[in-house]
Design a protein around this motif. Sequence first.
Motif, short mmCIF file in Angstrom:
data_model
loop_
_atom_site.label_atom_id
_atom_site.label_comp_id
_atom_site.label_asym_id
_atom_site.label_seq_id
_atom_site.Cartn_x
_atom_site.Cartn_y
_atom_site.Cartn_z
N ASN A 1 0.80 -1.17 -0.10
CA ASN A 1 0.10 0.07 -0.06
C ASN A 1 0.77 1.35 0.00
O ASN A 1 1.87 1.33 0.77
N PRO A 2 0.54 2.19 -0.80
CA PRO A 2 1.18 3.57 -0.62
C PRO A 2 1.02 4.48 0.65
O PRO A 2 -0.28 4.31 1.26
N SER B 1 -10.00 7.56 -2.09
CA SER B 1 -10.20 8.78 -1.36
C SER B 1 -8.86 9.50 -1.13
O SER B 1 -7.85 8.86 -1.20
N GLY B 2 -8.68 10.84 -1.15
CA GLY B 2 -7.51 11.43 -0.74
C GLY B 2 -7.19 11.70 0.47
O GLY B 2 -6.51 12.44 1.10
N GLU B 3 -7.90 11.07 1.52
CA GLU B 3 -7.80 11.33 2.78
C GLU B 3 -6.94 10.32 3.53
O GLU B 3 -6.90 9.12 3.33
N ARG C 1 -8.77 3.55 0.75
CA ARG C 1 -8.39 2.98 -0.57
C ARG C 1 -9.31 2.68 -1.50
O ARG C 1 -8.97 2.90 -2.63
N ALA C 2 -10.31 1.86 -1.00
CA ALA C 2 -11.33 1.31 -1.96
C ALA C 2 -11.97 2.43 -2.57
O ALA C 2 -12.45 2.18 -3.76
N VAL D 1 -1.11 7.56 6.20
CA VAL D 1 -1.59 6.18 5.88
C VAL D 1 -3.00 6.11 5.72
O VAL D 1 -3.79 7.14 6.02
N GLN D 2 -3.63 5.43 4.87
CA GLN D 2 -5.02 5.30 4.67
C GLN D 2 -5.57 3.83 5.04
O GLN D 2 -5.00 2.84 5.04
#
Length: 242
Positions: free
Chosen positions: A72-73, A101-103, A97-98, A91-92
Amino acid sequence: MFAGTLTRNVETAAAQYTGMIHSTRFDIAIQLEARAKMSERSPDFDVTAVNKSGRKVRIGTAWNETGNTSGNPYISMQIDVGLGPFRINAVQTKEARAAQSGEFEIIPLVSNGLMKSGSISGELTAMDADNAFTGYIANMMFDLEFMLIENSYKSEETHPDYRIEVSSPRGTPIRVGSAWMAKSSRTGNDYLSLLINTPDGDLRVNAVQNEEQRGGQTFSIIPFIDSGEQPQDAGAGLSLVA
């Protein structure tokens, strides 16, 4: 002891990310601005903030990274606000991620060194709802009340089962550690292994039940003794959630 959020901006914005970092000492608005890379390992971003005089200053650098086990990025940052450098990751969750989102959520990285447990007192109590715990840990130098919240980032067996959180003076949740559910290979009893960032350094302790407590909701926090039973990678730090 840090918490915060980071949001990816539209591609036309001057700052690619904006966010907030909180601790028990400060609440700082930050921006991540792209910078020219001199080599592969050069930072991808400058981290900037506005000081008390209203001047924008560079307070650190950041890198685009990928988790070794999860793939994961995430974003790794090194920041100094005048109290010495510290490392944090953004981290997300699976849901973010699904949804593409940019959060992001900002979490601390535990340092490599651990303080000795010494004389530690503490207690952990399972709450009736939300699979959470409340507790405290104290010695003669500090007294922390905290909560164990289920780790929504867990995607590998070695990732922590819980995140340890305290509240800032403004009531902002601040992550200060991780906890793993474990079972003693000698007795077969369940216990929790905690890694906490205290004001005196990173601290390993276990939350166990004595004969009177067993089967109930209360655990006693005791100094960690290395018996070889600690969860795998439990000492590798909070980066395990990335």
